[in-house]
Design a protein around this motif. Sequence first.
Motif, PDB file in Angstrom:
ATOM      1  N   PRO A   1       0.873  -1.084   0.012  1.00  0.00           N
ATOM      2  CA  PRO A   1       0.047   0.080  -0.103  1.00  0.00           C
ATOM      3  C   PRO A   1       0.860   1.420   0.082  1.00  0.00           C
ATOM      4  O   PRO A   1       2.045   1.189   0.293  1.00  0.00           O
ATOM      5  N   GLN A   2       0.392   2.370  -0.573  1.00  0.00           N
ATOM      6  CA  GLN A   2       0.935   3.679  -0.287  1.00  0.00           C
ATOM      7  C   GLN A   2       1.451   3.906   0.895  1.00  0.00           C
ATOM      8  O   GLN A   2       2.536   4.396   1.129  1.00  0.00           O
ATOM      9  N   ILE A   3       0.670   3.828   1.900  1.00  0.00           N
ATOM     10  CA  ILE A   3       0.994   4.005   3.429  1.00  0.00           C
ATOM     11  C   ILE A   3       0.520   2.776   4.133  1.00  0.00           C
ATOM     12  O   ILE A   3      -0.504   2.554   4.182  1.00  0.00           O
ATOM     13  N   ALA A   4       1.411   2.207   4.609  1.00  0.00           N
ATOM     14  CA  ALA A   4       1.214   0.993   5.470  1.00  0.00           C
ATOM     15  C   ALA A   4       1.457   1.166   6.945  1.00  0.00           C
ATOM     16  O   ALA A   4       2.459   1.939   7.565  1.00  0.00           O
ATOM     17  N   ASN A   5       0.543   1.256   7.683  1.00  0.00           N
ATOM     18  CA  ASN A   5       0.438   1.536   9.195  1.00  0.00           C
ATOM     19  C   ASN A   5       0.483   0.383   9.972  1.00  0.00           C
ATOM     20  O   ASN A   5      -0.454  -0.420   9.808  1.00  0.00           O
ATOM     21  N   PHE A   6       1.437  -0.020  10.819  1.00  0.00           N
ATOM     22  CA  PHE A   6       1.589  -0.799  11.628  1.00  0.00           C
ATOM     23  C   PHE A   6       2.312  -0.337  12.952  1.00  0.00           C
ATOM     24  O   PHE A   6       2.413   0.845  13.176  1.00  0.00           O
ATOM     25  N   PRO A   7       1.716  -1.154  13.986  1.00  0.00           N
ATOM     26  CA  PRO A   7       1.984  -0.583  15.607  1.00  0.00           C
ATOM     27  C   PRO A   7       3.439   0.020  15.710  1.00  0.00           C
ATOM     28  O   PRO A   7       4.244  -0.811  15.436  1.00  0.00           O
ATOM     29  N   SER A   8       3.566   0.932  16.037  1.00  0.00           N
ATOM     30  CA  SER A   8       4.857   1.576  16.263  1.00  0.00           C
ATOM     31  C   SER A   8       5.719   0.927  17.202  1.00  0.00           C
ATOM     32  O   SER A   8       6.856   1.050  17.286  1.00  0.00           O
ATOM     33  N   ASN A   9       5.181   0.341  17.999  1.00  0.00           N
ATOM     34  CA  ASN A   9       5.988  -0.215  19.191  1.00  0.00           C
ATOM     35  C   ASN A   9       6.626  -1.732  18.772  1.00  0.00           C
ATOM     36  O   ASN A   9       7.289  -2.284  19.686  1.00  0.00           O
TER      37      ASN A   9
END
Length: 235
Positions: free
Chosen positions: A79-87
């Motif tokens: 995807p253009q922006i892949a959001n995964f948990p930052s921790n």
Amino acid sequence: MVNIQNLHKRFGKNQVLSGVDLSIKKGGVFAVLGPNGSGKTTLIKSILGMVIPNKGEISINDENIKKNSNYRHQIDYLPQIANFPSNLKVKELIKMIKDLRGKTNEDERLIDLFKLHPFLDKKLGTLSGGTKQKVNLVLTFMFNSPLIILDEPTSGLDPISLIRLKNLIQAEKSKGKTILITSHIMSFVEEVSDEIVFLLEGKIYFKGTVSKLKTKTNQPDFEHAIASILTENHA
């Protein structure tokens, strides 16, 4: 491979796709281009089953995607922006995706290719945009799917990583895979694509090779050919 007939999609009063007909054969790199708002992402998300069209048919390998969702196992998607948990640590994310999607040993090769070993114990929230993108590329290419969809894959990459990505795309293509790309970087598109599909106001304005587009627009290079389409249609 991918066959789209008379695809329509509107969001409220906004008609995003207006009767798209598109056939993409197996094997090769196809770039889906167009100005912002032309329907590129909606088209890709329709193929992925993430957007339900108002009208039209999509089939992958001669199977209508409406009737089953199993076809998604044959697609790798960046995807253009892949959001995964930052921790999450990088190695934890890779393990999680492997647990979800199944066995693969390709991650080792790709971690090596993009020189990610120093980052495996780092949390995603601490990474630069370019390093995150390299992690996302590992997640995308580590499964051996026949169809790969890359939405703005060059985002944040340094010149060396960009060369590695181009080589990776060519290697996957040589295995007979079909690769769909959207990108704003015309030099990248020109270098890797066999054909381009240009969307304009929800319709396919052009489908063919880069040289065919240059001839059609009577322009010396690809960037000017694209610019002339946009100028002509906003005159």
